[in-house]
Design an enzyme around this catalytic site. Structure first.
Site, short mmCIF file in Angstrom:
data_model
loop_
_atom_site.label_atom_id
_atom_site.label_comp_id
_atom_site.label_asym_id
_atom_site.label_seq_id
_atom_site.Cartn_x
_atom_site.Cartn_y
_atom_site.Cartn_z
CG HIS A 192 -10.63 -4.10 9.64
ND1 HIS A 192 -10.64 -4.25 11.01
CD2 HIS A 192 -9.32 -4.04 9.29
CE1 HIS A 192 -9.39 -4.28 11.45
NE2 HIS A 192 -8.57 -4.16 10.43
CG HIS B 172 -6.40 -5.36 7.66
ND1 HIS B 172 -6.17 -4.15 8.26
CD2 HIS B 172 -6.34 -5.13 6.32
CE1 HIS B 172 -5.97 -3.22 7.33
NE2 HIS B 172 -6.07 -3.79 6.14
CG ASP C 61 -4.40 -8.26 12.23
OD1 ASP C 61 -4.87 -7.88 11.15
OD2 ASP C 61 -4.13 -7.48 13.17
CG HIS C 62 -8.78 -7.51 12.63
ND1 HIS C 62 -9.27 -6.78 13.68
CD2 HIS C 62 -7.52 -7.05 12.40
CE1 HIS C 62 -8.35 -5.90 14.07
NE2 HIS C 62 -7.29 -6.04 13.30
CG HIS D 116 -7.32 0.38 9.71
ND1 HIS D 116 -5.96 0.51 9.86
CD2 HIS D 116 -7.57 -0.96 9.77
CE1 HIS D 116 -5.42 -0.70 10.01
NE2 HIS D 116 -6.37 -1.60 9.95
CG ASP E 247 -6.88 -2.77 13.52
OD1 ASP E 247 -7.01 -3.15 14.69
OD2 ASP E 247 -6.26 -3.41 12.64
CG HIS F 285 -3.71 -4.13 17.21
ND1 HIS F 285 -2.87 -5.17 16.91
CD2 HIS F 285 -4.53 -3.98 16.15
CE1 HIS F 285 -3.16 -5.63 15.69
NE2 HIS F 285 -4.18 -4.92 15.21
ZN LIG Z 1 -6.43 -3.70 10.41
#
Ligand SMILES: [Zn+2]
Length: 258
Positions: free
Chosen positions: A56, A58, A60-61, A114, A131, A169
């Protein structure tokens, strides 16, 4: 069994390096939010990066995707319904990622909730679920509805018990503290909390987990259980006649849980 190396990034992210079964010196990165630790791990293990998979959008990905893709000249696969920082081959539910030269094949499962375009990659007895599903928890609903997320989790939960779950995570300890409150009669949660508290004190990883374990300890996979429903109703102070309402109440409870 698929060999997968973790790369720790940021405070609590895991970027996964999948070792190619057919080529001991090749790897595929999943959700490289930061290029630097990925480069370091590739170098440490003498691995060549061959492809990048993204669950996805985001930061941090995807933060390291553009840099890694350019430097290594590798293809990127990602969700068709989300915009990524570089060109990616679009994937949607039912698609497959086949890397024959590496001996890897994953089927693609759309797991909105998410985010709306969130994907999971399923294959080789594993699932890379970003996530969406965490050990003893699930992702926050930033874009999707409780109904969408419940359906996504139901689909993941239908995978075999021994499926290894590579989530993105290290949230297990705080998730289990919540699970102990939301599912108070669950002895497996009590045992897992003690075990994970000790593991985290030694800075050990608690993932991958398995779907069998998650069905026993994860409150978000247990919303159809009478005990979970009763607990959610006590907390919400009202009846929750449908599973979606139970799920939404447990998710909202967790959002405010400290
Ligand atoms: Zn995420």
């Amino acid at each position: 069994m698929l060999q997968v190396s973790p790369v720790r990034a940021f405070a609590d992210n895991y970027i996964w390096l999948i070792h190619a079964p057919r080529d001991a010196h090749s790897a595929v990165a999943v959700d490289p939010g930061d290029a630097r630790p990925v480069e370091a791990e590739l170098q440490r293990q003498g691995l060549a990066l061959r492809a990048i998979l993204v669950t996805h959008h985001h930061p941090d990905h995807v933060g390291g995707v553009r840099e890694l893709a350019a430097r290594h000249g590798v293809p990127v696969w990602g969700p068709a319904r989300e915009s990524l920082p570089c060109e990616a081959r679009p994937l949607d539910d039912g698609d497959a990622v086949t890397l024959e030269h590496l001996g890897l094949q994953f089927s693609v499962m759309a797991v909105p909730g998410h985010t709306l375009g969130h994907l999971a990659f399923v294959g080789h007895g594993t699932v890379f679920c970003g996530d969406t599903l965490f050990s003893a928890g699930c992702g926050r609903l930033f874009e999707g509805t409780p109904q969408q997320m419940l359906q996504s989790l139901d689909r993941l939960a239908a995978l075999p018990d021994d499926t290894r779950v590579y989530c993105a995570h290290e949230y297990t300890l705080s998730n289990l503290r919540f699970a102990a409150a939301a599912d108070p009669g669950n002895a497996e949660v009590t045992a897992a909390l003690a075990e994970v508290t000790a593991a985290r004190a030694r800075d050990e990883m608690t993932v991958p987990t398995t779907l069998g374990r998650e069905r026993r300890i994860n409150p978000f996979l247990r919303c159809r259980r009478p005990a979970l429903r009763a607990s959610a109703e006590r907390h919400a102070g009202r009846e929750l006649p449908t599973t979606v309402e139970v799920f939404a109440a447990v998710r909202a409870w967790k959002d405010g849980f400290r």
